[in-house]
Design a protein around this motif. Structure first.
Motif, PDB file in Angstrom:
ATOM      1  N   THR A 177       0.854  -1.191   0.000  1.00 19.47           N
ATOM      2  CA  THR A 177       0.000   0.000   0.000  1.00 19.47           C
ATOM      3  C   THR A 177       0.889   1.239   0.000  1.00 19.47           C
ATOM      4  N   PRO A 178       0.320   2.421  -0.243  1.00 23.32           N
ATOM      5  CA  PRO A 178       1.080   3.639   0.047  1.00 23.32           C
ATOM      6  C   PRO A 178       1.427   3.686   1.532  1.00 23.32           C
ATOM      7  N   ASN A 179       2.549   4.303   1.858  1.00 16.66           N
ATOM      8  CA  ASN A 179       3.015   4.285   3.254  1.00 16.66           C
ATOM      9  C   ASN A 179       2.457   5.419   4.102  1.00 16.66           C
ATOM     10  N   LYS A 180       1.628   6.304   3.531  1.00 17.35           N
ATOM     11  CA  LYS A 180       1.260   7.519   4.244  1.00 17.35           C
ATOM     12  C   LYS A 180       0.436   7.276   5.499  1.00 17.35           C
ATOM     13  N   TYR A 181      -0.259   6.145   5.580  1.00 20.43           N
ATOM     14  CA  TYR A 181      -1.043   5.893   6.788  1.00 20.43           C
ATOM     15  C   TYR A 181      -0.144   5.651   8.005  1.00 20.43           C
ATOM     16  N   LEU A 182       1.126   5.332   7.772  1.00 20.07           N
ATOM     17  CA  LEU A 182       2.042   5.058   8.883  1.00 20.07           C
ATOM     18  C   LEU A 182       2.322   6.302   9.704  1.00 20.07           C
ATOM     19  N   THR A 183       2.499   7.438   9.028  1.00 11.17           N
ATOM     20  CA  THR A 183       2.994   8.623   9.719  1.00 11.17           C
ATOM     21  C   THR A 183       2.079   9.834   9.632  1.00 11.17           C
ATOM     22  N   ASN A 184       1.076   9.811   8.757  1.00 13.97           N
ATOM     23  CA  ASN A 184       0.196  10.967   8.609  1.00 13.97           C
ATOM     24  C   ASN A 184      -0.916  10.952   9.645  1.00 13.97           C
ATOM     25  N   LYS A 185      -1.287  12.131  10.095  1.00 10.55           N
ATOM     26  CA  LYS A 185      -2.412  12.256  11.018  1.00 10.55           C
ATOM     27  C   LYS A 185      -3.678  11.695  10.385  1.00 10.55           C
ATOM     28  N   SER A 186      -3.821  11.883   9.064  1.00 11.87           N
ATOM     29  CA  SER A 186      -5.011  11.421   8.349  1.00 11.87           C
ATOM     30  C   SER A 186      -5.117   9.898   8.290  1.00 11.87           C
ATOM     31  N   GLY A 187      -4.044   9.189   8.640  1.00  9.13           N
ATOM     32  CA  GLY A 187      -4.060   7.733   8.604  1.00  9.13           C
ATOM     33  C   GLY A 187      -4.595   7.083   9.866  1.00  9.13           C
ATOM     34  N   LYS A 188      -5.137   7.890  10.784  1.00  7.37           N
ATOM     35  CA  LYS A 188      -5.535   7.354  12.094  1.00  7.37           C
ATOM     36  C   LYS A 188      -6.594   6.262  11.979  1.00  7.37           C
ATOM     37  N   ALA A 282       2.163  -0.438  17.755  1.00 10.60           N
ATOM     38  CA  ALA A 282       1.007  -0.121  16.911  1.00 10.60           C
ATOM     39  C   ALA A 282      -0.287  -0.096  17.709  1.00 10.60           C
ATOM     40  N   SER A 283      -0.209  -0.329  19.014  1.00 15.33           N
ATOM     41  CA  SER A 283      -1.416  -0.421  19.831  1.00 15.33           C
ATOM     42  C   SER A 283      -1.761   0.888  20.526  1.00 15.33           C
ATOM     43  N   SER A 284      -0.921   1.897  20.366  1.00 14.80           N
ATOM     44  CA  SER A 284      -1.135   3.162  21.061  1.00 14.80           C
ATOM     45  C   SER A 284      -2.247   3.965  20.400  1.00 14.80           C
ATOM     46  N   ASP A 285      -2.485   5.159  20.897  1.00 12.54           N
ATOM     47  CA  ASP A 285      -3.511   6.050  20.381  1.00 12.54           C
ATOM     48  C   ASP A 285      -3.388   6.171  18.866  1.00 12.54           C
ATOM     49  N   PRO A 286      -4.416   5.794  18.099  1.00 13.80           N
ATOM     50  CA  PRO A 286      -4.301   5.811  16.626  1.00 13.80           C
ATOM     51  C   PRO A 286      -4.107   7.207  16.042  1.00 13.80           C
ATOM     52  N   THR A 287      -4.444   8.256  16.819  1.00 12.65           N
ATOM     53  CA  THR A 287      -4.209   9.607  16.315  1.00 12.65           C
ATOM     54  C   THR A 287      -2.722   9.930  16.278  1.00 12.65           C
ATOM     55  N   THR A 288      -1.928   9.138  16.972  1.00 10.23           N
ATOM     56  CA  THR A 288      -0.476   9.303  16.963  1.00 10.23           C
ATOM     57  C   THR A 288       0.137   8.417  15.884  1.00 10.23           C
ATOM     58  N   PRO A 289       0.897   8.969  14.944  1.00  8.67           N
ATOM     59  CA  PRO A 289       1.519   8.146  13.902  1.00  8.67           C
ATOM     60  C   PRO A 289       2.404   7.054  14.487  1.00  8.67           C
ATOM     61  N   TRP A 290       2.502   5.958  13.775  1.00  9.40           N
ATOM     62  CA  TRP A 290       3.365   4.859  14.205  1.00  9.40           C
ATOM     63  C   TRP A 290       4.822   5.285  14.050  1.00  9.40           C
ATOM     64  N   ASN A 291       5.552   5.200  15.130  1.00 10.16           N
ATOM     65  CA  ASN A 291       6.928   5.684  15.167  1.00 10.16           C
ATOM     66  C   ASN A 291       7.900   4.535  14.911  1.00 10.16           C
ATOM     67  N   MET A 292       8.484   4.530  13.706  1.00 10.69           N
ATOM     68  CA  MET A 292       9.395   3.460  13.320  1.00 10.69           C
ATOM     69  C   MET A 292      10.826   3.881  13.648  1.00 10.69           C
ATOM     70  N   ALA A 293      11.183   3.765  14.916  1.00 12.62           N
ATOM     71  CA  ALA A 293      12.507   4.177  15.376  1.00 12.62           C
ATOM     72  C   ALA A 293      13.126   3.064  16.212  1.00 12.62           C
ATOM     73  N   ASN A 489      13.338  13.387  11.950  1.00 15.70           N
ATOM     74  CA  ASN A 489      13.543  12.112  11.268  1.00 15.70           C
ATOM     75  C   ASN A 489      13.118  10.934  12.137  1.00 15.70           C
ATOM     76  N   ILE A 490      13.275  11.074  13.456  1.00 15.99           N
ATOM     77  CA  ILE A 490      12.904   9.989  14.368  1.00 15.99           C
ATOM     78  C   ILE A 490      11.415   9.999  14.674  1.00 15.99           C
ATOM     79  N   LYS A 491      10.856  11.172  14.946  1.00 11.54           N
ATOM     80  CA  LYS A 491       9.496  11.263  15.451  1.00 11.54           C
ATOM     81  C   LYS A 491       8.425  11.302  14.361  1.00 11.54           C
TER      82      LYS A 491
END
Length: 557
Positions: A177-188, A282-293, A489-491
């Motif tokens: 899929t496109p990756n934007k749901y990982l880090t965008n607020k709109s992907g919640k 990935a279980s945290s608040d969905p309004t927060t983007p998934w942080n891949m760090a 870059n991290i957050k």
């Protein structure tokens, strides 16, 4: 819109090396979750199979499996190609719109396709890349209703829900899929949906590796259908182009091998790419983007947060720039080449900072345009200018009345035909501010104390009521620093092609400020004033600012 047109717009077939990688991953996780059982009869589905690349890769990877394959696509020619490629009685192919099964189930014979896509064991897919807005309002509305989706939809969101509905409990999905749901607020909503319905087995962010011709940054999602699973420790991999200059890098021949490399920087397609592996929650608040760090990166960011006094959003308002919706009328490099009778008066012209005119610290004065601004402040409120006081400007606007009046949304909003659509607040535009581009390959935060106006391709900060101007100067130094770039870059991790980033409100409002009375913060303010005053880039001053920012946040003693 015809199904063939939909496919024509959204089809980007999966390259062979990536197809093999995905098929191997699907097989690996199926065996892992099913205790290496291969003799059980299973079904595998590709609901947008195109020319069959993914199914062919699975066929090659799973010769020891007992399976039945199902390929669906709306492109009849692609289906014929897929049949020729696989040439196996284990696969059945259908020329149809997979989504129509859910949108209009009565169109199908209950003994054929609709029955065949129930209780699927494995799904391998690369759905079309297309915004549903392109499909037309009626089709988009039908999809929204069928899949209980709202807002601006992407086709991948619809496919994710449809595929989940066909997958049996404990079935495995591997989808691009496109990756934007990982880090965008709109992907919640999608983050919440995936966390609710899947045990997430792996996420691979392919970043700007460009495996497809589409202008989309892809990711691979691998999950096991399981309600409310524990997704606190999801393995991830991300691959992004790196600006680090390192000699004698290993040259990687294809994307699948690149993904499998250990953490580090590698040469691929003539560019340097950084490979990072880690674990995300990935279980945290969905309004927060998934942080891949990585753990190390998270600890560093936590140190910064612990030693901060404010987030930008605590002390600043973040604004978007002016949107005229008729830039060719309102914005010019020079107004002096117009006949004097229609040359707007200087009182209604303002220097305009756009993304092309921004550098770190100060704008490029030679690159500034000027905007004919249509509003002023009266009794504390924004109102349209009385252009009877500016006859030349009004004559110019009248010459362009046909275009300006054709903006029906302006008229329908009971606005004057000559008004800028999104003018922002003139009083705030006249104040001191920090301006930065929406998209940039690096931090470019410009301090402005000349009341310059801001174009729609930029954002800008103003201090909230009661906040001294020194906070804006400190913010300029911090936002331009290597430290805050690393924090971004991290957050936030919203990277486009070629290392370009989106500096959106949702990210910049969460930038951090050290205590302003800290001696190092005071030094940052002094240095920022110095570099702004001379209006010339100074490498030594910038190096000192970078050092003082690290001291101010307690990163070094």
């Amino acid at each position: 819109m015809l199904a063939t047109e939909i496919k024509k717009i959204g089809a980007h077939y999966t390259p062979d090396s990536l197809s093999i990688f995905i098929a191997d991953k699907l097989k690996h996780y199926y065996l892992l979750e099913n205790k290496n059982q291969t003799d059980k009869k299973i079904t595998i589905l590709d609901p947008s199979c195109g020319e069959g690349n993914l199914l062919l890769a699975f066929q090659k990877a799973s010769k020891d499996f007992n399976y039945t394959g199902l390929g669906i696509d709306i492109n009849a020619e692609a289906i014929e190609t897929a049949k020729e490629k696989l040439q196996s009685d284990s696969f059945e192919f259908y020329t149809d719109d997979f989504l129509s099964i859910f949108k209009e189930p009565d169109l199908f014979n209950t003994n054929t396709l609709i029955e065949k896509v129930k209780n699927i064991d494995l799904i391998i897919a690369n759905p079309p890349y297309i915004r549903t807005s392109v499909l037309g309002a009626n089709y988009a509305q039908q999809l929204s209703s069928a899949f209980n989706l709202s807002g601006k939809l992407d086709m991948y969101q619809v496919f994710l829900k449809a595929m989940t509905m066909t997958l049996k409990d404990n079935g495995i999905i591997c989808v691009i899929t496109p990756n934007k749901y990982l880090t965008n607020k709109s992907g919640k909503d999608i983050r919440k949906y995936l966390n609710t319905h899947y045990k997430i087995l792996n996420i691979i962010d392919l970043g700007d590796t460009k495996p497809f011709s589409a202008a989309v940054l892809p990711a691979i999602f691998i999950g096991k259908k399981q309600e409310n699973a524990d997704n606190k420790h999801v393995p991830f991999t991300k691959v992004y182009e790196s600006a680090d200059q390192i000699s004698s890098l290993n040259v990687i021949p294809n994307i699948s091998e690149l993904i499998n490399q250990a953490d580090g920087i590698y040469s691929f397609k003539g560019n340097n790419f950084k490979v990072t592996h880690g674990v995300l929650d990935a279980s945290s608040d969905p309004t927060t983007p998934w942080n891949m760090a990585t753990i190390k990166e998270k600890r560093w960011a936590d140190t910064l947060l612990e030693n901060s006094a404010y987030k930008f959003g605590d002390v600043f308002k973040v604004h978007v720039g002016i949107k005229t919706t008729a830039d060719n009328v309102f914005i010019r490099k020079s107004w002096n080449n117009l006949d004097q009778s229609i040359r707007p008066e200087q009182a209604v012209l303002h220097d305009l900072v756009s993304s092309k005119g921004i550098t770190k610290w100060f704008p490029k004065l030679q690159n500034l345009n000027q905007i004919l601004y249509t509003h002023t402040v009266k009794d504390g409120k924004r109102v349209p200018i009385d252009f009877s006081k500016y006859p030349h400007a009004y004559s110019y606007l009248k010459e362009n009345e046909k275009q300006l009046a054709s903006r029906k949304y302006v008229i329908n909003a009971h606005r004057n035909w000559f008004e800028i659509w999104v003018p922002q607040q003139p009083s705030e535009l006249d104040s001191n501010k920090v301006i930065f581009p929406d998209i940039s390959d690096r931090a470019k935060f410009t301090y402005d104390d000349h009341g310059r106006y801001v174009d729609g391709n930029c954002y800008w900060l103003t201090a909230k009521k009661g906040i001294p101007n020194d906070y804006l100067l400190l913010a300029t130094g911090v936002a331009n620093s290597e430290t805050m770039e690393r924090y971004y870059n991290i957050k936030f991790q919203n990277v486009l092609y070629n290392g370009r980033k989106r500096y959106l409100t949702q990210y910049v409002k969460d930038y951090l400020l050290p205590p302003i009375d800290n001696k190092h913060s005071q030094k940052i303010i002094e240095l920022v004033k110095k570099i702004i005053k001379c209006q010339q880039y100074d490498e030594n001053i910038e190096r000192s600012i970078n050092q003082e920012v690290k001291y101010a946040f307690g990163l070094i003693n």
